[in-house]
Design an enzyme around this catalytic site. Sequence first.
Site, PDB file in Angstrom:
ATOM      1  N   GLU A   1       4.941  -5.332   7.004  1.00  0.00           N
ATOM      2  CA  GLU A   1       4.221  -4.250   7.694  1.00  0.00           C
ATOM      3  C   GLU A   1       4.762  -3.955   9.093  1.00  0.00           C
ATOM      4  OE1 GLU A   1       2.778  -6.573   5.844  1.00  0.00           O
ATOM      5  OE2 GLU A   1       1.143  -5.708   4.666  1.00  0.00           O
TER       6      GLU A   1
ATOM      7  N   ALA B   1       0.867  -1.181   0.000  1.00  0.00           N
ATOM      8  CA  ALA B   1       0.000   0.000   0.000  1.00  0.00           C
ATOM      9  C   ALA B   1       0.902   1.228   0.000  1.00  0.00           C
ATOM     10  CB  ALA B   1      -0.888  -0.029   1.232  1.00  0.00           C
TER      11      ALA B   1
ATOM     12  N   GLY C   1       0.644  -5.035   0.865  1.00  0.00           N
ATOM     13  CA  GLY C   1      -0.568  -5.095   0.048  1.00  0.00           C
ATOM     14  C   GLY C   1      -0.337  -5.741  -1.314  1.00  0.00           C
TER      15      GLY C   1
ATOM     16  N   GLU D   1      -0.643  -9.308  -0.679  1.00  0.00           N
ATOM     17  CA  GLU D   1      -2.067  -9.566  -0.392  1.00  0.00           C
ATOM     18  C   GLU D   1      -2.896  -9.546  -1.681  1.00  0.00           C
ATOM     19  OE1 GLU D   1      -2.035  -6.445   2.629  1.00  0.00           O
ATOM     20  OE2 GLU D   1      -2.825  -7.912   4.043  1.00  0.00           O
TER      21      GLU D   1
HETATM   22  N1  CO8 Z   1       4.627   3.185  -0.747  1.00  0.00           N
HETATM   23  C1  CO8 Z   1       5.050   4.356  -1.264  1.00  0.00           C
HETATM   24  N2  CO8 Z   1       6.224   4.490  -1.929  1.00  0.00           N
HETATM   25  C2  CO8 Z   1       6.977   3.393  -2.072  1.00  0.00           C
HETATM   26  C3  CO8 Z   1       6.612   2.152  -1.565  1.00  0.00           C
HETATM   27  C4  CO8 Z   1       5.346   2.063  -0.878  1.00  0.00           C
HETATM   28  N3  CO8 Z   1       4.881   0.898  -0.383  1.00  0.00           N
HETATM   29  N4  CO8 Z   1       7.563   1.248  -1.859  1.00  0.00           N
HETATM   30  C5  CO8 Z   1       8.521   1.917  -2.538  1.00  0.00           C
HETATM   31  N5  CO8 Z   1       8.167   3.212  -2.668  1.00  0.00           N
HETATM   32  C6  CO8 Z   1       8.938   4.271  -3.347  1.00  0.00           C
HETATM   33  C7  CO8 Z   1      10.138   4.680  -2.547  1.00  0.00           C
HETATM   34  O1  CO8 Z   1       9.784   5.616  -1.530  1.00  0.00           O
HETATM   35  C8  CO8 Z   1      11.030   5.275  -3.623  1.00  0.00           C
HETATM   36  O2  CO8 Z   1      10.585   6.577  -3.900  1.00  0.00           O
HETATM   37  P1  CO8 Z   1      11.680   7.746  -4.139  1.00  0.00           P
HETATM   38  O3  CO8 Z   1      12.418   7.338  -5.390  1.00  0.00           O
HETATM   39  O4  CO8 Z   1      10.846   8.964  -4.329  1.00  0.00           O
HETATM   40  O5  CO8 Z   1      12.554   7.761  -2.950  1.00  0.00           O
HETATM   41  C9  CO8 Z   1      10.718   4.401  -4.833  1.00  0.00           C
HETATM   42  O6  CO8 Z   1       9.469   3.766  -4.554  1.00  0.00           O
HETATM   43  C10 CO8 Z   1      11.753   3.307  -5.063  1.00  0.00           C
HETATM   44  O7  CO8 Z   1      11.909   2.577  -3.855  1.00  0.00           O
HETATM   45  P2  CO8 Z   1      13.341   2.364  -3.147  1.00  0.00           P
HETATM   46  O8  CO8 Z   1      14.260   3.470  -3.465  1.00  0.00           O
HETATM   47  O9  CO8 Z   1      13.065   2.082  -1.699  1.00  0.00           O
HETATM   48  O10 CO8 Z   1      13.810   1.055  -3.913  1.00  0.00           O
HETATM   49  P3  CO8 Z   1      14.753  -0.104  -3.350  1.00  0.00           P
HETATM   50  O11 CO8 Z   1      15.042  -0.982  -4.519  1.00  0.00           O
HETATM   51  O12 CO8 Z   1      15.882   0.447  -2.591  1.00  0.00           O
HETATM   52  O13 CO8 Z   1      13.832  -0.918  -2.312  1.00  0.00           O
HETATM   53  C11 CO8 Z   1      11.819  -1.999  -1.554  1.00  0.00           C
HETATM   54  C12 CO8 Z   1      12.693  -1.591  -2.765  1.00  0.00           C
HETATM   55  C13 CO8 Z   1      12.538  -3.047  -0.714  1.00  0.00           C
HETATM   56  C14 CO8 Z   1      10.541  -2.600  -2.127  1.00  0.00           C
HETATM   57  C15 CO8 Z   1      11.518  -0.749  -0.705  1.00  0.00           C
HETATM   58  O14 CO8 Z   1      11.022   0.276  -1.543  1.00  0.00           O
HETATM   59  C16 CO8 Z   1      10.498  -0.983   0.380  1.00  0.00           C
HETATM   60  O15 CO8 Z   1      10.826  -1.534   1.409  1.00  0.00           O
HETATM   61  N6  CO8 Z   1       9.240  -0.538   0.167  1.00  0.00           N
HETATM   62  C17 CO8 Z   1       8.195  -0.605   1.165  1.00  0.00           C
HETATM   63  C18 CO8 Z   1       7.699  -2.014   1.344  1.00  0.00           C
HETATM   64  C19 CO8 Z   1       6.635  -2.065   2.424  1.00  0.00           C
HETATM   65  O16 CO8 Z   1       6.874  -1.800   3.578  1.00  0.00           O
HETATM   66  N7  CO8 Z   1       5.400  -2.442   2.028  1.00  0.00           N
HETATM   67  C20 CO8 Z   1       4.283  -2.557   2.933  1.00  0.00           C
HETATM   68  C21 CO8 Z   1       3.479  -1.298   2.989  1.00  0.00           C
HETATM   69  S1  CO8 Z   1       2.157  -1.348   4.172  1.00  0.00           S
HETATM   70  C22 CO8 Z   1       0.973  -2.283   3.421  1.00  0.00           C
HETATM   71  O17 CO8 Z   1       1.123  -2.722   2.308  1.00  0.00           O
HETATM   72  C23 CO8 Z   1      -0.267  -2.551   4.199  1.00  0.00           C
HETATM   73  C24 CO8 Z   1      -1.360  -3.084   3.313  1.00  0.00           C
HETATM   74  C25 CO8 Z   1      -2.667  -3.194   4.005  1.00  0.00           C
HETATM   75  C26 CO8 Z   1      -3.777  -2.360   3.575  1.00  0.00           C
HETATM   76  C27 CO8 Z   1      -3.950  -1.942   2.148  1.00  0.00           C
HETATM   77  C28 CO8 Z   1      -5.120  -0.978   1.908  1.00  0.00           C
HETATM   78  C29 CO8 Z   1      -5.124   0.265   2.707  1.00  0.00           C
END
Ligand code: CO8
Length: 260
Positions: free
Chosen positions: A134, A68, A111, A114
């Site tokens: 999460e 998400a 998400g 999911e």
């Molecule tokens: N949300 C928003 N932005 C994101 C997300 C995300 N989930 N994931 C990545 N991005 C963005 C980064 O902020 C980055 O943006 P910017 O270039 O502006 O800095 C860009 O995407 C590229 O990401 P990274 O630079 O971090 O890329 P890496 O290759 O270094 O890392 C990862 C990739 C490992 C995937 C890393 O981006 C990461 O850990 N992302 C978050 C993963 C996460 O925690 N996901 C869970 C989110 S919570 C959730 O999903 C709950 C769902 C339940 C409810 C849904 C309905 C409401």
Amino acid sequence: MTETSTEPLIVEREGSVGILQLHRPKVLNALNPELMAQLATAAESFDEDPEIKSIVILGSERAFAAGADIADMAPRSVAEMKQRDQFRDWDRLRRVRTPIIAGVSGFALGGGCELAMLCDLAVAADNAKFGQPEVSIGVIPGAGGTQRLARSVGRAVAMDLCLTGRMLDAEEALRIGLVSRVLPTEGFAEAVKNIGREIAKQAPLAVRLAKEAVNAAFETPLEGGIQAERNLFFSCFGTEDQKEGMQAFLEKRKPNWNNC
Ligand code: CO8
């Protein structure tokens, strides 16, 4: 192939296969409310279209969806999260009767994982990474992750993934039953569409009934599930496709499907 929209979702159709490509490349296809609403609307409209027999959801090579949208959720209060009722769109997707295949290349986290589990079939590219991270950002899975993981891969693995937030690769995902196949990253999208085409060749009504019957296994105790399957099986005998399919087998020819 006709493109009918772009960011955050590309909607295409190739023959009997509806294709939905998540398209927020700058944020690794993070699922914001707009994307989920468009995804549900497009899937519903394919579901209403008698020409469409299967739906494929794809991301990019780097990410199916990295969860998400954290930037969108970060400042929200409990009241705001409840008020927005984002899960309505997830529920709309869950009610689609046409089979949905998730083609997971790259990250399927939170998400994103999911969403893959909500689909009827998930297949992974060999670069896929799954996880429920999460807890690393102070929340828990909210779009069915704890429930679907526990049901599909068992309590031990579900606990492991949800409590540690660790990622698993495509081979581990295959071994534990989170995905049904692992395919090469090269040519992955086409290979996933081919699975959609395979499904589209089958008797359409029987396919929908089979989906309903398998899903009953997740939603009812065994006795109720067996009964649901039996009733759906009996109902097949009221379709032209059952007569045609069995007759075609006996006559050693290809069937011509009528029911959709
Ligand atoms: N949300 C928003 N932005 C994101 C997300 C995300 N989930 N994931 C990545 N991005 C963005 C980064 O902020 C980055 O943006 P910017 O270039 O502006 O800095 C860009 O995407 C590229 O990401 P990274 O630079 O971090 O890329 P890496 O290759 O270094 O890392 C990862 C990739 C490992 C995937 C890393 O981006 C990461 O850990 N992302 C978050 C993963 C996460 O925690 N996901 C869970 C989110 S919570 C959730 O999903 C709950 C769902 C339940 C409810 C849904 C309905 C409401």
